[in-house]
Design an enzyme around this catalytic site. Structure first.
Site, short mmCIF file in Angstrom:
data_model
loop_
_atom_site.label_atom_id
_atom_site.label_comp_id
_atom_site.label_asym_id
_atom_site.label_seq_id
_atom_site.Cartn_x
_atom_site.Cartn_y
_atom_site.Cartn_z
N LYS A 25 13.04 -43.52 -74.46
CA LYS A 25 12.22 -44.06 -73.22
C LYS A 25 11.69 -43.35 -72.25
CE LYS A 25 11.39 -48.54 -71.29
NZ LYS A 25 10.73 -47.79 -69.98
N SER A 170 15.17 -42.45 -56.72
CA SER A 170 13.87 -43.30 -57.81
C SER A 170 13.74 -41.19 -58.67
CB SER A 170 13.21 -44.30 -57.44
OG SER A 170 11.58 -43.41 -58.29
N GLN A 172 11.29 -41.98 -60.87
CA GLN A 172 9.67 -42.11 -60.96
C GLN A 172 9.18 -41.62 -60.13
OE1 GLN A 172 8.87 -46.18 -61.42
NE2 GLN A 172 9.44 -45.66 -64.05
N ASP A 317 19.78 -49.51 -65.46
CA ASP A 317 18.79 -49.79 -65.71
C ASP A 317 19.38 -50.67 -67.19
OD1 ASP A 317 16.46 -49.21 -65.57
OD2 ASP A 317 16.48 -47.74 -67.26
N LYS A 344 12.11 -54.78 -60.31
CA LYS A 344 12.06 -54.00 -61.58
C LYS A 344 11.15 -55.09 -61.91
CE LYS A 344 15.15 -50.93 -61.59
NZ LYS A 344 13.86 -49.70 -61.74
N ARG A 348 15.37 -59.03 -60.81
CA ARG A 348 16.76 -58.52 -61.91
C ARG A 348 17.76 -59.30 -61.69
NH1 ARG A 348 15.85 -53.81 -65.54
NH2 ARG A 348 14.59 -54.13 -66.75
#
Ligand code: S3P
Length: 429
Positions: A25, A170, A172, A317, A344, A348
């Site tokens: 992904k 991170s 991202q 993840d 997340k 979580r």
């Protein structure tokens, strides 16, 4: 065996067979973004079929980028630097943080305004982590007090490169800054304290990126993506659920073909090895600057270990499914230093703790992790996915390993793996 209709997961006796996964992904998101930015047609083979990657494609479509699927390969017709056109409606990132954050980096450098929106879960997640460095680059945003979606991105006349030290590990944030930097003449650099996944850098490397000792990455206009043919290795994060199911079921064996083996993503395999698992690797290859190979998994008895802090970014993840493995391993399972789990798709830490309590375990919740003691005592548990794909799949595996379970709103698994139930049925008795 599994009945799909009401998402009842039944106990599994044994795991046996072979699985091959659709493309990773994270790499798929980057492949579609890089292809859209490049001038001309790029081809992507084995793209992820996740809802998240489809969100990226839909947003790009709204920005004037066409694509077509043919014979299970995707062609994206990129428009080159500053080739995107303004969308007349908000760009819907759905559930996908990667879409919202990476796209923000690109859009912050454009000469038109945009608006990014997302679903309820994504609209709760922090965006300040990307607006802060992008504002340092001169970008302009409008949002609410908490800096969450919807996020308006306005054109700016005073854009400049930065040298940015990442406050959290991170990929991202790192990618948003590097992708923004690709629109500037001078170099933007990002320094990481702890390494996060490096797929953006690897893709930039295909275009001549500079890296300084693996800690500092630079980007500037000269690295701007060119049209490529990408082959995306299988999604290791989707495979993780089945790897752990096979490890924990007696008398089981599973071959996972052409799976991504990037070391920024195989942290959970290293942890499982330290817990006593032995894996076999075959057919190593390099595909689009990423390592891949076949992974052969067999049943093993595991022993819980202390997970080192520096390993957390590479297993972030996989913590939900690693926790499931921890229940069956010798000793109690405890994980700390993973406060990032709270921001997340769901919080979580809290979602996991609630479901593990439903299983009958003794659960201690910490601000930055949790501890599990005891074993599963509830013989007909009803787990909640909380609309979070990785929570749904982790507890489906827990159900399969025990006396079965019911999962509320399991459909959210399609956010990363729409084939989960089919794959589970294909390798289990
Ligand atoms: C991702 C990076 C990670 C990960 C997410 C995908 C990416 O998030 O949890 O599922 O593709 O860059 P962070 O960068 O926020 O750690």
């Amino acid at each position: 065996m599994v009945q799909e209709m009401n998402t009842i997961i039944e106990p599994v006796i044994k795991v046996n067979g072979e699985l091959e996964f659709k493309g990773d992904k994270s790499i798929s998101h980057r492949a579609v973004l890089f292809s859209a930015m490049a001038e001309g047609d790029s081809v992507i083979k084995n793209l992820s079929h996740s809802e998240d990657v489809f969100s990226s494609l839909k947003c790009l479509n709204q920005l004037g980028i066409n694509h077509k699927f043919e014979n299970d390969q995707l062609t994206v017709s990129g428009k080159g630097i500053f080739g995107f056109t303004k969308s007349n409606s908000p760009l819907d990132s759905g559930n996908s943080g990667t879409t919202a954050r990476l796209l923000s980096g690109i859009l912050a450098m454009q000469k038109f305004d945009s608006e990014i929106v997302g679903d309820e879960s994504l609209s709760r997640r922090p965006m300040k982590r990307i607006t802060e460095p992008l504002e340092m680059m001169g970008a302009k945003f409008e949002s609410n007090e908490n800096i969450t979606l919807p996020l308006k991105i306005l054109p700016s006349n005073s854009l400049r490169p930065i040298n940015y030290k990442l406050p959290v590990a991170s990929a991202q944030i790192k990618s948003a800054v590097l992708l923004a930097g690709l629109h500037l003449d001078e170099k933007t650099s990002v320094i990481e304290l702890l390494p996060s996944r490096d797929h953006t850098e690897r893709m930039l490397e295909l275009n001549g990126i500079e890296v300084d000792g693996g800690i500092q990455v630079f980007s500037s206009k000269k690295d701007y993506p060119k049209a490529h043919k990408y082959i995306v290795p299988g999604d290791i994060s989707s495979a993780a659920f089945f790897i752990i199911l096979c490890l924990l079921k007696n008398d089981s064996e599973l071959r996972i073909k052409n799976i991504l083996l990037n070391e920024g993503r195989t942290g959970f395999i290293e942890i499982l090895q330290a817990m006593g698992a032995v894996f076999k690797f075959e057919n190593f290859k390099i595909c689009s600057n990423e390592f891949t190979g076949d992974l052969i998994v067999k049943s093993f008895n595991l022993k819980n270990i202390v997970v080192p802090k520096e390993k957390i970014p590479s297993i972030i993840d996989e913590i939900p499914i690693l926790a499931v493995a921890g229940i069956f391993a010798e000793g109690d399972f405890e994980i700390r230093n993973c406060k990032e789990l709270r921001v997340k798709e769901t919080d979580r830490i809290s979602s996991l703790c609630m479901n593990f309590k439903e299983a009958g375990l003794k659960v201690t919740e910490f601000e930055d992790g949790f501890r599990l003691e005891g074993s599963v005592t509830n013989t007909s548990p009803k787990y909640n996915s909380f609309g979070d794909h990785r929570i749904a799949m982790a507890f489906a595996i827990l159900g399969a390993l025990t006396t079965g379970c019911e999962i509320e709103n399991f459909e959210c698994a399609k956010i990363s793996n729409p084939e989960f139930i089919l794959q589970l049925n294909s390798i289990t008795e």
